[in-house]
Design a protein around this motif. Structure first.
Motif, PDB file in Angstrom:
ATOM      1  N   SER A  99      -3.971   6.200   2.205  1.00 44.49           N
ATOM      2  CA  SER A  99      -3.583   6.216   3.554  1.00 44.49           C
ATOM      3  C   SER A  99      -3.990   5.404   4.469  1.00 44.49           C
ATOM      4  N   GLU A 100      -5.534   5.067   4.335  1.00 50.45           N
ATOM      5  CA  GLU A 100      -5.937   4.279   5.235  1.00 50.45           C
ATOM      6  C   GLU A 100      -5.479   2.794   5.402  1.00 50.45           C
ATOM      7  N   VAL A 101      -4.895   2.369   4.330  1.00 52.36           N
ATOM      8  CA  VAL A 101      -3.932   0.822   4.350  1.00 52.36           C
ATOM      9  C   VAL A 101      -2.779   0.968   4.336  1.00 52.36           C
ATOM     10  N   CYS A 102      -2.228   2.009   4.271  1.00 55.07           N
ATOM     11  CA  CYS A 102      -0.705   2.473   4.412  1.00 55.07           C
ATOM     12  C   CYS A 102      -0.117   1.832   6.093  1.00 55.07           C
ATOM     13  N   ASP A 103       0.937   1.429   6.125  1.00 56.03           N
ATOM     14  CA  ASP A 103       1.423   0.902   7.468  1.00 56.03           C
ATOM     15  C   ASP A 103       1.970   2.228   7.991  1.00 56.03           C
ATOM     16  N   SER A 104       1.534   2.633   9.200  1.00 53.43           N
ATOM     17  CA  SER A 104       2.133   4.091   9.946  1.00 53.43           C
ATOM     18  C   SER A 104       3.439   3.805  10.558  1.00 53.43           C
ATOM     19  N   HIS A 105       3.516   2.531  10.931  1.00 57.30           N
ATOM     20  CA  HIS A 105       5.035   2.278  11.655  1.00 57.30           C
ATOM     21  C   HIS A 105       5.980   2.366  10.394  1.00 57.30           C
ATOM     22  N   THR A 106       5.420   1.755   9.052  1.00 55.46           N
ATOM     23  CA  THR A 106       6.780   1.819   8.228  1.00 55.46           C
ATOM     24  C   THR A 106       6.748   3.115   7.719  1.00 55.46           C
ATOM     25  N   GLU A 107       5.971   3.869   7.735  1.00 57.08           N
ATOM     26  CA  GLU A 107       6.238   5.348   6.941  1.00 57.08           C
ATOM     27  C   GLU A 107       6.828   6.085   8.077  1.00 57.08           C
ATOM     28  N   LYS A 108       6.967   5.906   9.285  1.00 52.52           N
ATOM     29  CA  LYS A 108       7.903   6.419  10.346  1.00 52.52           C
ATOM     30  C   LYS A 108       9.203   6.009  10.038  1.00 52.52           C
ATOM     31  N   ASP A 109       9.158   4.707  10.017  1.00 55.23           N
ATOM     32  CA  ASP A 109      10.583   3.953   9.780  1.00 55.23           C
ATOM     33  C   ASP A 109      11.422   4.498   8.536  1.00 55.23           C
ATOM     34  N   VAL A 110      10.476   4.823   7.381  1.00 60.51           N
ATOM     35  CA  VAL A 110      11.142   5.221   6.156  1.00 60.51           C
ATOM     36  C   VAL A 110      11.698   6.640   6.402  1.00 60.51           C
TER      37      VAL A 110
END
Length: 478
Positions: A99-110
């Motif tokens: 989770s430290e390297v995941c893109d939070s903006h992408t997660e929200k968009d998904v």
């Protein structure tokens, strides 16, 4: 699988599948699919759901960490699946290692592109990795949504605005580790208090579990007539070790309040005039201002709560209280006068060594179950004549108890005594007593085993006698 083009029902529950068969999109007539595992490749990715427009009932999508971008999520066309009643969206717990390297903006968009149709009734989001939720969660256009659960969303630092869901009846929030405050935005999106609808107008069940960083529940300032949660009946808060306060001040429909593992909680409990069940465990510092007359079940733990309970009992006495349990109180305190409510049927006292048990002469005809464990050190002799209808009595670890006197006229049928090393005798046991259990009571147990003439005549009529789990045979009853 792709050749079964006329298949309507596919249940793969309990199969431990790691990925889906290829080309599930060809099963266009499928009406029920228990769950779908989002794959890493196009041929079994989430986009294959796009053609499955006729899915009915409940549906779960797993391993959403495999969805690379919002375009893939959009291809699933979740908003077109108008026959779904319940939707489960699940990321793998193991994905939090990355989770430290995941893109939070992408997660929200998904998650934004996984927006379901507006008639959905139940929504469950588990282990979402983003730091914020998209705006569609909690929007009032989900006018039929009755149940919502957010669990394991450990990166989220603010909860979505949920107060304007008009039909929401059940809300469960757990393991949202980054949330420190629940404030105005929880009730409505713009955090202002001038609005057209009371927040959470239909909510009946609300629970918070394992919120490790939650510190404050901000009060919602409004007139009492517009207070949030007007229909809330059940409020459960557990394992929120940093929560200090404040509760909603007025919950007019509350029937059950359970608080556990919230050691820093030091606020007044909410006013709830019709509450029936109250349970507070742990080392909470919360206070009881009064006792609702309708209270039926009460379980509290800790010095401050027990002290405030006895104080409240001197002012108000609930007329419906049938179950009372107090525990873990080290204060020197006694039941105030004849404060046991006449409606009380079951009384349990655990680990309250300095609590003085009331020995008043007033009869308590409703009391049928009584348990005292590791408590009431001042109790050396115990006469039960005040409890004429006692059916079950359990006494454990009363180190200073030397004698126990039971009235021969009682309906007592089950008596259990353990950990009372100074107890030598019990007298006047009623004829209706069927079971006697003695454990770790050296003097009394030895006398029963030897059928001591000072003891045996008073218990020989009992059908089942046990000393340290060994049955003592009684020729006259066997």
């Amino acid at each position: 699988m792709q050749n079964l083009v006329k298949l309507h029902h596919l249940d793969i529950g309990g199969t431990d599948l790691e990925e889906m068969p290829k080309k599930m999109s060809k099963l266009k007539d499928l009406q029920f699919l228990s769950f779908y595992i989002a794959g890493k490749h196009e041929e079994n990715g989430i986009g294959e759901l796009g053609e499955l427009a006729h899915l009915h009932g409940s549906f779960c999508i797993e391993k959403l960490e495999n969805v690379k971008n919002s375009g893939e999520a959009s291809n699933a066309r979740m908003d077109e699946k108008i026959h779904l009643n319940a939707l489960y969206l699940r990321w793998s717990c193991s994905s939090f290692e990355e989770s430290e390297v995941c893109d939070s903006h992408t997660e929200k968009d998904v998650l934004e592109k996984l927006r379901p149709h507006k008639d959905l009734k139940e929504l469950f989001i588990w282990d979402y990795r983003g730091t914020m939720f998209p705006d569609w969660i909690g929007q009032s256009w989900y006018h039929k949504m009755t149940e919502l659960e957010l669990s394991g969303c450990r990166n989220c630092w603010v909860l979505p605005s949920l107060g304007q869901l008009p039909s929401l009846m059940t809300l469960k929030i757990s393991e949202c580790d980054m949330v420190k405050m629940i404030g105005g935005t929880f009730y409505k999106g713009d955090a202002t208090h001038h609005h057209q609808q009371t927040p959470f107008p239909s909510l009946k069940y609300l629970s918070f579990y394992y919120m490790s960083c939650w510190e404050e529940w901000e009060s919602y300032e409004c007139d009492e007539d517009d207070a949030p949660f007007p229909q809330l009946e059940h409020l459960l808060i557990a394992n929120c070790p940093k929560l200090r306060g404040v509760f909603p001040s007025f919950l007019p429909a509350l029937k059950e309040l359970v608080i556990s593992g919230c050691e820093e909680l030091g606020c007044d409990l909410p006013r709830a005039p019709i509450i029936r069940q109250l349970e507070i465990y742990g080392k909470q510092k919360a206070r009881m201002r009064d006792l609702p007359l309708s209270l039926q079940n009460l379980r509290i733990e800790g010095n401050q709560l027990v002290d405030s309970l006895f104080e409240a009992m001197t002012h108000t006495q609930p007329t419906s209280l049938s179950y009372l349990r107090i525990s873990n109180c080290s204060s020197v305190v006694s039941f105030p006068g004849d404060a046991l409510p006449p409606s009380l049927e079951d009384l349990r006292i655990y680990d309250c060594k300095n609590v003085e048990f009331p020995m008043q002469h007033q009869q308590h005809e409703s009391l049928t179950y009584l348990t005292i464990k590791n408590s009431c050190d001042s109790l050396t002799s115990f006469a039960l004549s005040a409890f004429s209808n006692l059916y079950y009595l359990r006494i454990q670890e009363l180190e200073n108890l030397t004698s126990l006197e039971v009235s021969q006229s009682q309906s007592l049928q089950d008596l259990s005594i353990s950990g009372c090393p100074k107890l030598e005798n019990i007298i006047r046991l009623p004829a209706c007593l069927r079971v006697l259990r003695i454990r770790e009571c050296g003097l009394l147990g030895e006398g029963i085993e030897k059928k001591d003439p000072h003891i045996w005549p008073s218990i020989s009529h009992i059908s089942y006698i046990y000393v340290d789990d060994n049955r003592i045979r009684n020729d006259s009853t066997s």
